[in-house]
Design a protein around this motif. Structure first.
Motif, PDB file in Angstrom:
ATOM      1  N   SER A 126     -13.966  -1.687   2.325  1.00  0.00           N
ATOM      2  CA  SER A 126     -13.588  -2.370   1.098  1.00  0.00           C
ATOM      3  C   SER A 126     -14.170  -3.778   1.071  1.00  0.00           C
ATOM      4  O   SER A 126     -14.655  -4.288   2.070  1.00  0.00           O
ATOM      5  CB  SER A 126     -12.070  -2.436   0.972  1.00  0.00           C
ATOM      6  OG  SER A 126     -11.509  -3.054   2.084  1.00  0.00           O
ATOM      7  N   ASP A 142      -2.916   2.726  -4.957  1.00  0.00           N
ATOM      8  CA  ASP A 142      -3.386   3.487  -3.797  1.00  0.00           C
ATOM      9  C   ASP A 142      -2.662   4.824  -3.663  1.00  0.00           C
ATOM     10  O   ASP A 142      -2.329   5.270  -2.573  1.00  0.00           O
ATOM     11  CB  ASP A 142      -3.231   2.660  -2.514  1.00  0.00           C
ATOM     12  CG  ASP A 142      -4.082   3.210  -1.376  1.00  0.00           C
ATOM     13  OD1 ASP A 142      -5.217   3.639  -1.647  1.00  0.00           O
ATOM     14  OD2 ASP A 142      -3.598   3.242  -0.231  1.00  0.00           O
ATOM     15  N   ASP A 158     -10.581   6.570   1.820  1.00  0.00           N
ATOM     16  CA  ASP A 158      -9.949   5.741   2.861  1.00  0.00           C
ATOM     17  C   ASP A 158     -10.925   5.386   3.976  1.00  0.00           C
ATOM     18  O   ASP A 158     -10.677   4.448   4.740  1.00  0.00           O
ATOM     19  CB  ASP A 158      -8.726   6.466   3.442  1.00  0.00           C
ATOM     20  CG  ASP A 158      -7.546   6.450   2.479  1.00  0.00           C
ATOM     21  OD1 ASP A 158      -7.553   5.657   1.530  1.00  0.00           O
ATOM     22  OD2 ASP A 158      -6.624   7.256   2.701  1.00  0.00           O
ATOM     23  N   LYS A 210       0.806  -1.209   0.000  1.00  0.00           N
ATOM     24  CA  LYS A 210       0.000   0.000   0.000  1.00  0.00           C
ATOM     25  C   LYS A 210       0.846   1.269   0.000  1.00  0.00           C
ATOM     26  O   LYS A 210       1.629   1.519   0.895  1.00  0.00           O
ATOM     27  CB  LYS A 210      -0.927  -0.017   1.214  1.00  0.00           C
ATOM     28  CG  LYS A 210      -1.993   1.063   1.197  1.00  0.00           C
ATOM     29  CD  LYS A 210      -2.998   0.854   2.318  1.00  0.00           C
ATOM     30  CE  LYS A 210      -4.100   1.891   2.209  1.00  0.00           C
ATOM     31  NZ  LYS A 210      -5.124   1.718   3.234  1.00  0.00           N
ATOM     32  N   ARG A 211       0.659   2.056  -1.057  1.00  0.00           N
ATOM     33  CA  ARG A 211       1.312   3.358  -1.243  1.00  0.00           C
ATOM     34  C   ARG A 211       2.839   3.290  -1.291  1.00  0.00           C
ATOM     35  O   ARG A 211       3.501   4.296  -1.278  1.00  0.00           O
ATOM     36  CB  ARG A 211       0.841   4.363  -0.185  1.00  0.00           C
ATOM     37  CG  ARG A 211      -0.612   4.715  -0.372  1.00  0.00           C
ATOM     38  CD  ARG A 211      -1.000   6.004   0.277  1.00  0.00           C
ATOM     39  NE  ARG A 211      -2.464   6.078   0.278  1.00  0.00           N
ATOM     40  CZ  ARG A 211      -3.173   6.954   0.940  1.00  0.00           C
ATOM     41  NH1 ARG A 211      -2.587   7.864   1.660  1.00  0.00           N
ATOM     42  NH2 ARG A 211      -4.481   6.940   0.888  1.00  0.00           N
ATOM     43  N   GLN A 265      -9.003  11.187  -1.721  1.00  0.00           N
ATOM     44  CA  GLN A 265      -8.356   9.993  -1.182  1.00  0.00           C
ATOM     45  C   GLN A 265      -8.710   9.805   0.296  1.00  0.00           C
ATOM     46  O   GLN A 265      -8.960   8.675   0.742  1.00  0.00           O
ATOM     47  CB  GLN A 265      -6.837  10.082  -1.349  1.00  0.00           C
ATOM     48  CG  GLN A 265      -6.086   8.831  -0.930  1.00  0.00           C
ATOM     49  CD  GLN A 265      -6.316   7.665  -1.865  1.00  0.00           C
ATOM     50  OE1 GLN A 265      -6.485   7.867  -3.065  1.00  0.00           O
ATOM     51  NE2 GLN A 265      -6.329   6.446  -1.333  1.00  0.00           N
ATOM     52  N   GLN A 319      -5.065   3.978  -8.948  1.00  0.00           N
ATOM     53  CA  GLN A 319      -5.996   3.532  -7.907  1.00  0.00           C
ATOM     54  C   GLN A 319      -5.533   2.201  -7.308  1.00  0.00           C
ATOM     55  O   GLN A 319      -5.594   2.005  -6.093  1.00  0.00           O
ATOM     56  CB  GLN A 319      -7.395   3.392  -8.508  1.00  0.00           C
ATOM     57  CG  GLN A 319      -8.494   3.151  -7.487  1.00  0.00           C
ATOM     58  CD  GLN A 319      -9.871   3.273  -8.101  1.00  0.00           C
ATOM     59  OE1 GLN A 319     -10.190   4.257  -8.775  1.00  0.00           O
ATOM     60  NE2 GLN A 319     -10.701   2.258  -7.900  1.00  0.00           N
TER      61      GLN A 319
END
Length: 362
Positions: A362, A124, A358, A83-84, A354, A121
């Motif tokens: 999900s 992330d 968050d 993630k990121r 974003q 996307q």
């Protein structure tokens, strides 16, 4: 601490050079006291190259005809899952670290059709401009027209043809229904790429062949006689519209060359000479169109204004140019928002979206 902003530009499309011009303009205008700027140039082979500044990035930087991406010995690779922190340098394979937000400036196919937005996307990484759905819908003129009509907005009459229908396209039938001259457009290209305006059967079939060089779906559209007006929209949940501007073209239509290459190809009147009620109507319809196509961040809505004072939407561009000739930043300047302030607002809108996403399950 400064936020790290990645300018993502170039790409494999026919609008590669326009993208380089946009990146140059944004890099020069962005507030470097607030942001650390990373230049990520995508070459015509699709490689993501890293650069420290414009001098190491661009060749022929002030020539729109010859501007080009320099080679780089540093590339960026994407590995999904972390993630990121999904970006790595190549060939060292060293983790690149966090990028706070990406500002996509990749015009044309794969850049503004939702493909790039989907990749970001998945990674992330917050990004400027609309997401996958709006990008894809607005890039397809056929689908966008259907949704705009459903929202009660006026669009030019047209017919859509896919590649397998090519041999069934008949000039005389379309002429009888739409009149002449006719526009022939690739359904999913921007910046007037592959567009023809035709009067005769010979011109028509040449235009059809040309359009199919760029796409598998084309539209044949009536010509709307009227003034060509453009309005910029900015925002997420509560978008606002700029003052409208007008394009006074010196050719039969506002071509790719007139937009980006030939400074004498068209005259831009910003703001347009309009009465207040017409200005308010344009702004209202621009926001309505933006919402109808699930716009986020930014878009430029292009209109025709007929002699009967009827507004007809030509198209919506979700990733408008940021060159020194581009209407989107110029319209906001005329509305009281400098290009530096505009870029900052767009970045903050991306981070705001974003942050909201968050919080979703999900």
């Amino acid at each position: 601490m400064k936020q790290k902003v990645g300018l993502l530009f170039g790409g494999k499309s026919t609008e590669h050079q326009v993208s380089l011009q946009s990146a140059k303009s944004v890099y020069e205008a962005i507030d470097k006291d607030k942001y650390d700027v990373l230049l990520i140039g995508i070459d015509k082979n699709g490689n993501w190259n890293l650069y420290n500044n414009l001098d190491t990035c661009l060749l022929n930087i002030n020539n729109p005809n010859k501007i080009a991406l320099r080679k780089s010995d540093k590339r960026l690779a994407f590995f999904p899952g972390k993630k990121r922190y999904s970006l790595f340098e190549w060939p060292s394979a060293a983790p690149f670290g966090k990028i706070d937000v990406i500002f996509p400036l990749v015009h044309g196919g794969t850049g503004e059709d939702g493909s790039m937005q989907g990749l970001l996307q998945l990674a992330d990484i917050p990004f400027v401009g609309p997401g996958v759905l709006s990008s894809a819908v607005c890039m397809d003129k056929d689908i966008a027209k259907r949704l705009l009509r459903d929202a009660g907005l006026s669009v030019a009459h047209s017919f859509t043809f896919t590649r397998e229908m090519k041999n069934t396209i008949q000039f005389n039938k379309l002429k009888a229904k739409l009149g002449t001259p006719l526009f022939i457009k690739p359904a999913d290209q921007g910046s007037s790429v592959g567009i023809s305006q035709v009067e005769t059967a010979n011109e028509f079939y040449q235009g059809v062949n040309q359009a199919f060089h760029y796409t598998n779906k084309i539209i044949v559209e009536e010509t709307i006689a009227g003034r060509e007006l453009e309005c910029a929209v900015l925002g997420n949940d509560f978008p606002i519209a700029s003052l409208p501007g007008e394009v006074s073209k010196k050719q039969s239509f506002y071509s790719y060359e007139a937009k980006y290459i030939n400074e004498d190809g068209a005259q831009l009147m910003i703001p347009a000479d309009l009465n207040d009620s017409t200005i308010q109507k344009i702004k209202k319809e621009a926001v309505k169109a933006f919402k109808a196509l699930h716009g986020e961040g930014m878009a430029r809505v292009d209109f025709f204004l007929t002699k009967e004072n009827r507004l007809v939407i030509n198209e919506i561009n979700t990733l408008p140019g940021f060159t020194n000739r581009s209407m989107y930043p110029k319209l906001w300047e005329a509305s009281g928002l400098s290009t530096r302030e505009l870029i900052n607002t767009l970045i903050q809108l991306a981070l705001e979206r974003q942050k909201n996403n968050d919080t979703l399950k999900s």
